[in-house]
Design a protein around this motif. Sequence first.
Motif, short mmCIF file in Angstrom:
data_model
loop_
_atom_site.label_atom_id
_atom_site.label_comp_id
_atom_site.label_asym_id
_atom_site.label_seq_id
_atom_site.Cartn_x
_atom_site.Cartn_y
_atom_site.Cartn_z
N LEU A 62 -26.49 108.73 36.56
CA LEU A 62 -26.16 110.11 36.93
C LEU A 62 -27.05 111.13 36.20
CD1 LEU A 62 -24.45 112.12 38.42
CD2 LEU A 62 -22.76 112.00 36.58
N LEU A 68 -30.59 111.59 37.30
CA LEU A 68 -30.64 112.28 38.59
C LEU A 68 -30.49 113.79 38.39
CD1 LEU A 68 -30.71 111.92 41.72
CD2 LEU A 68 -28.22 112.00 41.65
N LEU A 69 -29.51 114.17 37.59
CA LEU A 69 -29.28 115.61 37.35
C LEU A 69 -30.50 116.26 36.71
CD1 LEU A 69 -25.59 115.56 36.05
CD2 LEU A 69 -26.40 115.98 38.37
N GLU A 98 -33.49 115.73 37.30
CA GLU A 98 -34.48 116.10 38.32
C GLU A 98 -34.37 117.59 38.63
OE1 GLU A 98 -34.06 113.99 41.97
OE2 GLU A 98 -34.39 112.02 41.06
N GLN A 99 -33.15 118.10 38.61
CA GLN A 99 -32.94 119.50 38.96
C GLN A 99 -32.99 120.42 37.74
OE1 GLN A 99 -32.85 120.72 41.94
NE2 GLN A 99 -32.68 118.83 43.13
N ASN A 100 -32.54 119.92 36.62
CA ASN A 100 -32.58 120.72 35.40
C ASN A 100 -32.73 119.80 34.19
OD1 ASN A 100 -32.30 122.44 33.27
ND2 ASN A 100 -30.19 123.03 33.70
N VAL A 117 -30.07 119.91 31.50
CA VAL A 117 -28.70 119.93 32.03
C VAL A 117 -27.67 119.70 30.92
CG1 VAL A 117 -28.62 117.47 32.64
CG2 VAL A 117 -27.27 119.12 33.95
N ALA A 119 -26.88 122.97 29.42
CA ALA A 119 -26.12 123.79 30.36
C ALA A 119 -24.65 123.37 30.34
CB ALA A 119 -26.70 123.66 31.76
N VAL A 120 -24.41 122.06 30.41
CA VAL A 120 -23.03 121.58 30.43
C VAL A 120 -22.38 121.78 29.06
CG1 VAL A 120 -21.57 119.55 30.74
CG2 VAL A 120 -23.49 119.94 32.27
N LEU A 154 -23.07 124.19 38.00
CA LEU A 154 -22.91 123.44 36.75
C LEU A 154 -24.27 122.94 36.26
CD1 LEU A 154 -20.98 122.08 34.69
CD2 LEU A 154 -21.00 120.07 36.18
N ILE A 155 -25.07 122.42 37.18
CA ILE A 155 -26.36 121.84 36.80
C ILE A 155 -27.31 122.92 36.30
CG2 ILE A 155 -28.42 120.68 37.69
CD1 ILE A 155 -26.48 119.21 39.64
N LYS A 156 -27.29 124.07 36.97
CA LYS A 156 -28.21 125.13 36.55
C LYS A 156 -27.69 125.89 35.35
CE LYS A 156 -31.37 124.55 39.74
NZ LYS A 156 -32.66 123.98 39.43
N GLY A 157 -26.42 125.68 35.02
CA GLY A 157 -25.92 126.32 33.82
C GLY A 157 -25.09 127.56 34.08
N ALA A 158 -23.90 127.36 34.59
CA ALA A 158 -23.03 128.51 34.80
C ALA A 158 -21.90 128.48 33.80
CB ALA A 158 -22.47 128.49 36.22
N PHE A 197 -31.71 122.74 47.31
CA PHE A 197 -30.82 122.29 46.25
C PHE A 197 -29.45 121.88 46.81
CE2 PHE A 197 -28.84 123.61 41.92
CZ PHE A 197 -28.78 122.28 41.55
N TRP A 200 -29.67 118.52 48.40
CA TRP A 200 -29.82 117.51 47.36
C TRP A 200 -28.45 117.14 46.78
CZ3 TRP A 200 -28.61 117.24 42.20
CH2 TRP A 200 -29.26 116.26 41.42
N ARG A 229 -27.61 113.49 47.94
CA ARG A 229 -27.97 112.57 46.86
C ARG A 229 -26.90 112.51 45.78
NH1 ARG A 229 -33.67 112.11 44.34
NH2 ARG A 229 -32.59 110.24 43.61
N LEU A 230 -26.50 113.67 45.25
CA LEU A 230 -25.57 113.63 44.13
C LEU A 230 -24.17 113.16 44.55
CD1 LEU A 230 -24.89 114.15 41.21
CD2 LEU A 230 -24.46 116.55 41.76
N LEU A 262 -23.61 109.51 45.24
CA LEU A 262 -23.64 108.75 43.99
C LEU A 262 -22.28 108.85 43.29
CD1 LEU A 262 -25.43 107.13 41.98
CD2 LEU A 262 -25.83 109.29 40.79
#
Lengths: 471, 471
Positions: free
Chosen positions: A211, A214-215, A217-219, A222, A225-226, B149-153, B203, B206, B210-211, B214
Amino acid sequence: MRLVMGPEAFLERVRKTVEEHRLLERGDRVLVALSGGVDSVVLLHVLLRLAPRYSLGVEAAHFHHGLRGDEADRDQAFVEHLCREWGVHLEVGRGEVAELARERGRGVEEAAREARYAFLRRVMEGRGLSCLAVAHTLSDAVETFFMRLIKGASPYGLRGILPRKGEVVRPLIDVTREEVEEYARIHGLSYVEDSTNRDLARFRNWVRWRLLPLLKEQNPKVERAVGRFMEILREEDSLLRERARSIGLSLSREREGEVELSRSSLAELPKGMRRRVVLELIHSLGGDARWTHLETLGYLVEGEGEARVHLPGGLMVVREGENLRFTRELDKEPEDVEVLVPGPGIYSLGEYLFHFQEIREGGEKVVVSPWSLLIDRDKVDFPMIIRYKRPGDVIYLEKVGHKKLQDLFVDAKVPRRERGRTPLLVDSQGRILWIPGLRWDARVLAGGGTKRHLLVAVRRGACGGEKNSSD
Amino acid sequence: MRLVMGPEAFLERVRKTVEEHRLLERGDRVLVALSGGVDSVVLLHVLLRLAPRYSLGVEAAHFHHGLRGDEADRDQAFVEHLCREWGVHLEVGRGEVAELARERGRGVEEAAREARYAFLRRVMEGRGLSCLAVAHTLSDAVETFFMRLIKGASPYGLRGILPRKGEVVRPLIDVTREEVEEYARIHGLSYVEDSTNRDLARFRNWVRWRLLPLLKEQNPKVERAVGRFMEILREEDSLLRERARSIGLSLSREREGEVELSRSSLAELPKGMRRRVVLELIHSLGGDARWTHLETLGYLVEGEGEARVHLPGGLMVVREGENLRFTRELDKEPEDVEVLVPGPGIYSLGEYLFHFQEIREGGEKVVVSPWSLLIDRDKVDFPMIIRYKRPGDVIYLEKVGHKKLQDLFVDAKVPRRERGRTPLLVDSQGRILWIPGLRWDARVLAGGGTKRHLLVAVRRGACGGEKNSSD
């Protein structure tokens, strides 16, 4: 801009974590839980470097689980060598965890964790050490977050791993595993690798190796961020908890170790606060609750008539007229506990949740599975009872006649420790109607001529995913 | 137990959503935003079936974006055919979105959304309709959750999609896309597919293709799990918001459209509540803030001296001695805004965040990138200024001499709309020292003989990831 996270920046970050959360005080004597993996080796290295600054005493302890054969022996030899070289006092302990797990009816990982912490606490006591440093990283916290999120946790389950919990401190909780590995590389530190870390069948490894890449890839950041998200959750959770506690105190009356709460005053609270107030009350009484329990308690607030919910930790919540009564169950043998089911609704026993629902004509289609039973409502009457097995229990099986539950469990290969924890549905005459997941008394099943249906569905109340293996 | 989610159960679920959140009132006249995709076709079908029960009027509207060539023409023909067949009044609108986006300097998706909603509102007005039903599903909400979440919120960014927002209602917000597709299959509904839905470079796609597949390996019901999490976040968010609002009111003084807040009273609040109070205040004044802004405001609370932060939405927060002053910026042309930088600290202009930091000897290693500048502290003095380009601006470039910013932007192919939004670092004599990301005045750079370093780092304050395309 990119600040290179050099070795000094890494040390600075750890120092910041230590100071921000007051993980170490001047003069503390710290025990490092040293597995020999990269995280714990780096933790030891960093604490040794910080030691002069805070006048720390630093020692290490290693636990051999009696699992993983040669590999574990190799790990032990490695940490012994490392501590000799670095001049660190090391204690080694050993437990036969697989055996322990069998004896106590626990999972191996849970048993391993228990045995390890018991050992570490013994060492702390024996050596007069003040705190225990464990090597959890931000990456571990983020993995736990995703494990719980995927399996369905609530925000209070997603606050992540605390930098400090009692005497256990986590100085690496703000750095990622990549940063730890980078630090080890720069300082030429060697460490051992646990072959089970790559086993994708384990949920944590799946999160780590499938997991998160994969994440990223986008950030690529991450984890930060989490981590930031969890930090806010944690801060806001403590705000809500405090508020809920004070509201709970103002609404409840304590009496002989029990707490009573008026349903109408609960019902007036916003839904989110109602849930929080109930949860705080449960925690204050030493109980615990998962999402499903809290959901069920919602029914207690709103429904009618007598009903009760049994919670993990031996707590019971009873609806009595206008009140909810939170009370500890007496220290009964499990087999003596029984839950009265006065009518449709949701009831719980141990980990199991029973949902009794009268089905109207033409309603939802129902697939009868081992975990649901469609009863002819005219053949069975409320109240029913949910309880555990007692000696001499029998169930009537079609074409077989009465059969002892003991024999049935043995034939079905139900593990011994499960037998006493499997809930039974019993009618008011004492007939066992159903062993969920296993067998039923066919005489009460709904059939072609059934006019009124009663659907009983059972699920295991687990909802938060696995326990946090990082506590 | 598995309840088969038959067509009736689906309808029941939607009905429950509608009633729980009061999405529709008896006699409402609803406009369905009908793209022709499976979600909106099912939404229309379900609303037509619920119409008699609530005496609803149901109409549809379709917007042709002037994009996707033949495919969009096919979609329009499809919805026209469908509405004729189902006897539903349909309005069709068309906009040349690509052109619009170019004209207004917006992204195509953003422009498309604006144009579509403008059209839908015109139709509502023209036909006297009371609400707009859009086809967002639980799956859309969960996708948005993961994107953020992935980008950081922050948690307030993760509350998901509301069932209702003003006159816009979302009856499908509690069902998953799979359930929607199942409903369409059972009822033999046909629909069109948007070829851009499969474009993994986007995004959202994706996350969708993809996510989520999974995650479903571990929990096929992950959407429900996350949906429940968002629901709790939403409920708890509204508790916190309300509390923060009342605390904010008690701590602040309003004066001529400005609000003043004492820093010491803010500093006494727990960190989580402080952030919330400031955010509520900003929202109440029509401003907005992202994580980076709130972080910066933390510095305003704790630091010393004069400082100010500019927020999205034309709001400005100024530190003046013991107070923070929240004030609307005058309606200046952007080029007239300037931020005074009295000393090290964090300052913002528009989307950009400037971090001024004096670097001690032997401190962190710094990589100078186009987004950071290492200045010789002895060659430049505070106060400095951050501002936008003004006519006639020049910068001194080594071996080139003074060059007009206008020419420099043209040579560097900076898009016209970016030119006015690029922040410049200017010293107190009006010299332009730096165009972050582009060029600097080499005369002030730190070199071998530099004794005191000043590091200026810039980042674009965007942190919440893309805007919610589902609003």
